[in-house]
Design an enzyme around this catalytic site. Structure first.
Site, PDB file in Angstrom:
ATOM      1  CD1 TRP A   1       4.751   9.861   1.456  1.00 48.87           C
ATOM      2  CD2 TRP A   1       4.575  11.935   0.907  1.00 48.87           C
ATOM      3  NE1 TRP A   1       5.924   9.946   2.434  1.00 48.87           N
ATOM      4  CE2 TRP A   1       6.183  11.332   1.988  1.00 48.87           C
ATOM      5  CE3 TRP A   1       5.231  12.899   0.545  1.00 48.87           C
ATOM      6  CZ2 TRP A   1       6.724  12.582   2.069  1.00 48.87           C
ATOM      7  CZ3 TRP A   1       5.962  13.800   1.065  1.00 48.87           C
ATOM      8  CH2 TRP A   1       7.155  13.957   1.226  1.00 48.87           C
TER       9      TRP A   1
ATOM     10  CG  HIS B   1      -3.033   2.845  -5.921  1.00 47.29           C
ATOM     11  ND1 HIS B   1      -4.802   2.968  -4.665  1.00 47.29           N
ATOM     12  CD2 HIS B   1      -1.982   2.345  -4.735  1.00 47.29           C
ATOM     13  CE1 HIS B   1      -4.305   2.962  -3.622  1.00 47.29           C
ATOM     14  NE2 HIS B   1      -3.200   2.513  -3.797  1.00 47.29           N
TER      15      HIS B   1
ATOM     16  CD  GLU C   1      -6.069   4.923  -2.533  1.00 44.50           C
ATOM     17  OE1 GLU C   1      -4.993   6.422  -2.883  1.00 44.50           O
ATOM     18  OE2 GLU C   1      -6.438   3.952  -1.659  1.00 44.50           O
TER      19      GLU C   1
ATOM     20  CD  GLU D   1      -1.287  -1.288  -2.519  1.00 48.92           C
ATOM     21  OE1 GLU D   1      -0.298  -0.903  -1.813  1.00 48.92           O
ATOM     22  OE2 GLU D   1      -1.851  -0.473  -3.637  1.00 48.92           O
TER      23      GLU D   1
ATOM     24  CB  SER E   1      -3.440  -2.408   6.564  1.00 52.08           C
ATOM     25  OG  SER E   1      -4.873  -1.173   6.393  1.00 52.08           O
TER      26      SER E   1
ATOM     27  N   GLY F   1       0.722   3.290   3.129  1.00 45.62           N
ATOM     28  CA  GLY F   1       0.291   4.317   3.074  1.00 45.62           C
ATOM     29  C   GLY F   1       0.406   5.508   3.623  1.00 45.62           C
ATOM     30  N   GLY F   2      -0.655   5.123   4.774  1.00 48.51           N
ATOM     31  CA  GLY F   2      -0.531   5.792   6.075  1.00 48.51           C
ATOM     32  C   GLY F   2       0.332   6.164   7.066  1.00 48.51           C
TER      33      GLY F   2
HETATM   34  P1  PGA Z   1      -2.362   1.621   3.497  1.00 48.73           P
HETATM   35  O1  PGA Z   1      -1.891   2.641   2.025  1.00 48.73           O
HETATM   36  O2  PGA Z   1      -0.442   1.125   4.180  1.00 48.73           O
HETATM   37  O3  PGA Z   1      -2.825   3.202   4.096  1.00 48.73           O
HETATM   38  O4  PGA Z   1      -3.590   1.104   3.525  1.00 48.73           O
HETATM   39  C1  PGA Z   1      -1.711   1.431   1.363  1.00 48.73           C
HETATM   40  C2  PGA Z   1      -1.622   2.104  -0.198  1.00 48.73           C
HETATM   41  O5  PGA Z   1      -2.583   1.997  -0.731  1.00 48.73           O
HETATM   42  O6  PGA Z   1      -0.371   2.197  -1.020  1.00 48.73           O
END
Ligand code: PGA
Length: 254
Positions: free
Chosen positions: A10, A95, A97, A166, A210, A231-232
């Site tokens: 999330w 992750h 990020e 990822e 994605s 994610g999204g």
């Molecule tokens: P996303 O993110 O599906 O929005 O690309 C995946 C993630 O960062 O785990």
């Protein structure tokens, strides 16, 4: 037969009200006898809420990060033992990020994975290359370096982790790695794991970046793609349910 695992990430989204309706819709929409694992990686303040909303369901609780420290003077950090208190089964570590915006090194990520394992929580170790690294032909070297740090720190316990590939350029961009591109990296990661543990075949390697209702089935059909980190598309019940349905209809080898 190995069950697929679909994990919703999330990120920093949600509210008490929105979480309640999303989880209710997921519970209502998940088929009886769901034949794949499902987990939600939620922001730390909502762990207690999601734990109670998911009680008695097939949905496992996951956290998005964990401290590399055990306890003490680390303001703002959340320990593995605290996550355990809320019934957390999985935690994301490394992750992109976190690596990109919070300066997490390979060594930090490895230490976090160790803390999680010591608390009985399965770390989902995220690895992935940037666009510049892919274009420079360094994809495999980058993900191998990231995974090597975790293998080195965890020895034989490495078979207890989940790995998520990822590609950074695919996260939140709508650009997905093609099934063949993802499979190629997954196969490389699996062979790296096989050199460290006899249980590499049974380990779960997730793809993230994605993944959505339209592309999940094709990605999940690849031999070394054992699930998804979403994610999204995990924020919309209908999309996430479609991905779960796609995972149910595919079974990994071994
Ligand atoms: P996303 O993110 O599906 O929005 O690309 C995946 C993630 O960062 O785990």
């Amino acid at each position: 037969m190995k069950k697929k695992l679909i994990v919703g990430n999330w990120k920093m989204n949600g509210s008490l009200a929105a979480n309640a309706s999303l989880v209710q819709a997921l519970r209502a929409g998940m088929a009886e006898g769901t034949a794949c694992g499902v987990a939600l990686a939620v922001p730390a303040p909502y762990l207690a809420q999601i734990q109670s909303l998911c009680a008695g369901s097939r949905i496992d609780l996951a956290a998005q990060d964990v401290s590399q420290h055990e306890a003490g003077a680390f303001t703002g950090e959340v320990s593995a033992a605290m996550l355990r208190d809320f019934g957390v089964r999985y935690v994301l570590v490394g992750h992109s990020e976190r690596r990109q915006f919070h300066g997490e090194s390979d060594a930090t990520v490895a230490a976090k994975a160790q803390r999680a394992l010591a608390a009985g929580i399965t770390p989902i170790v995220c690895v992935g290359e940037t666009l510049a690294e892919r274009e420079a032909g360094q994809t495999e070297a980058v993900v191998r370096r990231q995974l090597a740090a975790v293998i080195h720190a965890n020895g034989r316990c490495i078979s207890e982790v989940v790995v998520a590939y990822e590609p950074v350029w695919a996260i939140g961009t709508g650009k997905t790695a093609s099934p063949a591109q993802a499979q190629e990296v997954h196969a490389a990661l699996r062979s790296q794991l096989a050199a460290a543990t006899a249980h590499a075949e049974a380990m779960l390697l997730l793809y993230g970046g994605s993944m959505n209702a339209a592309n999940a089935a094709q990605l999940l059909a690849e031999q070394d793609i054992d699930g998804g980190l979403v994610g999204g598309a995990s924020l919309k019940a209908s999309d996430f349910l479609s991905i779960i349905a796609a995972a149910q209809s595919k079974a990994s080898r071994s």
